[in-house]
Motif scaffolding. Structure first.
Motif, PDB file in Angstrom:
ATOM      1  N   ARG A   1       0.824  -1.213   0.000  1.00 36.22           N
ATOM      2  CA  ARG A   1       0.000   0.000   0.000  1.00 36.22           C
ATOM      3  C   ARG A   1       0.857   1.262   0.000  1.00 36.22           C
ATOM      4  N   VAL A   2       1.889   1.281   0.854  1.00 34.69           N
ATOM      5  CA  VAL A   2       2.763   2.446   0.919  1.00 34.69           C
ATOM      6  C   VAL A   2       3.492   2.648  -0.408  1.00 34.69           C
TER       7      VAL A   2
ATOM      8  N   ALA B   1       2.565   1.814  -3.374  1.00 34.43           N
ATOM      9  CA  ALA B   1       1.647   2.302  -4.402  1.00 34.43           C
ATOM     10  C   ALA B   1       1.237   3.755  -4.158  1.00 34.43           C
ATOM     11  N   GLU B   2       0.873   4.060  -2.914  1.00 33.90           N
ATOM     12  CA  GLU B   2       0.336   5.382  -2.609  1.00 33.90           C
ATOM     13  C   GLU B   2       1.400   6.473  -2.585  1.00 33.90           C
ATOM     14  N   GLN B   3       2.646   6.098  -2.304  1.00 33.91           N
ATOM     15  CA  GLN B   3       3.698   7.105  -2.161  1.00 33.91           C
ATOM     16  C   GLN B   3       4.615   7.208  -3.384  1.00 33.91           C
ATOM     17  N   ARG B   4       4.236   6.573  -4.470  1.00 31.88           N
ATOM     18  CA  ARG B   4       5.118   6.560  -5.651  1.00 31.88           C
ATOM     19  C   ARG B   4       5.459   7.974  -6.124  1.00 31.88           C
TER      20      ARG B   4
ATOM     21  N   ASN C   1       5.246  10.787  -4.418  1.00 30.57           N
ATOM     22  CA  ASN C   1       5.999  11.503  -3.390  1.00 30.57           C
ATOM     23  C   ASN C   1       7.459  11.060  -3.353  1.00 30.57           C
TER      24      ASN C   1
ATOM     25  N   ASP D   1       4.037   9.405   3.611  1.00 30.69           N
ATOM     26  CA  ASP D   1       3.295   8.718   4.662  1.00 30.69           C
ATOM     27  C   ASP D   1       3.817   7.286   4.788  1.00 30.69           C
TER      28      ASP D   1
ATOM     29  N   GLY E   1       2.526   4.905   6.391  1.00 25.72           N
ATOM     30  CA  GLY E   1       1.434   3.941   6.432  1.00 25.72           C
ATOM     31  C   GLY E   1       1.173   3.296   7.776  1.00 25.72           C
TER      32      GLY E   1
END
Length: 249
Positions: free
Chosen positions: A18-19, A21-24, A26, A171, A173
């Protein structure tokens, strides 16, 4: 949810995915900021307190990592600043005044960039340090838990948090309280912030190196000191940044 090694592995695996994917984006933005600083002859300064110091150790002075990196730590007050050892303690990270001393003790130049890590993002020393970094005109990357920080009241007089000062916020996560496996009588075990922060740190380094390679530069990267030729390779690169990076503390 049961408490077991397998349960923890499942949570960590899900959180890492999840981290990542979501922080790519950033991660890419952080790499842009750092690569630009390095191309301007800057150094990356990393600072974390408590278990977030592990993030600084991922950034500064390790095999496969960037040589122009410096780790800032609360113990610099003793090792560099000459303060008595009894100034160190679990609540020192809550003292905003510490930040100014740490900044002045560090070998910092105007073109340098900072990576600061705090799971909660609310302790006085870290928030004040972020404020000082931005007042001095440096780029700042923050790694924190969005969920945990959102549920905390800042311990800094301004009421602000680490993320409020950063150019790029990542983040990690981690949930509120960091631990992930609830216990029947209350509480939880299995913290994840150190693992996801290390992931983000290594991803940022990989992206920085990719950017340097893309413009034809040879990235200044450490070899392990425990392989043949490692010491010689590392010493040659470290000499380029003499007086600007600390090792061994």
């Amino acid at each position: 949810m049961t408490v077991s090694a397998d349960a923890y592995l499942a949570v960590v695996t899900e959180t890492i995915g999840r981290v990542a994917a979501e922080q790519r984006q950033n991660v890419a933005d952080a790499a842009d900021l750092i690569a630009a600083a390095l191309q301007a002859d800057g150094v990356v300064h990393a600072f974390g307190t408590g278990h977030s110091e592990a993030l600084a150790m991922e950034i500064a002075g390790r095999a496969g990592g960037l040589v122009p990196t410096n780790r800032i730590a609360l113990r610099d007050l003793v090792l560099v600043g000459g303060d008595p050892a009894d100034v160190l303690g679990p609540k020192l990270e809550r003292d905003p005044a510490v930040a100014h001393r740490l900044y002045e003790l560090a070998p910092i130049r105007p073109q340098d960039v900072f990576v600061l890590a705090s799971n909660s993002g609310v302790n006085g020393a870290m928030v004040e340090f972020a404020s000082v970094v931005k007042e001095r005109g440096h780029g700042l990357v923050a790694i924190t838990s969005a969920q945990h920080s959102a549920r905390m009241t800042s311990r800094h007089p301004s009421g602000r948090k680490l993320a409020d000062f950063a150019d790029v916020v990542l983040d990690n996560g981690a949930p509120y309280g960091d631990a992930t496996l609830p216990l029947p009588g209350g509480g939880a075990v299995g913290a994840v912030s150190s693992i996801t922060a290390a992931l983000l740190a290594q991803q940022i380094v990989a992206e920085v190196v990719a950017r340097l390679v893309a413009v034809g530069q040879r990235p200044p990267v450490y070899l392990s000191a425990n392989i043949t030729g490692g010491d010689e390779h590392n010493a040659e690169l470290e000499a380029r940044y003499a007086g600007r990076i600390r090792r061994g503390s």
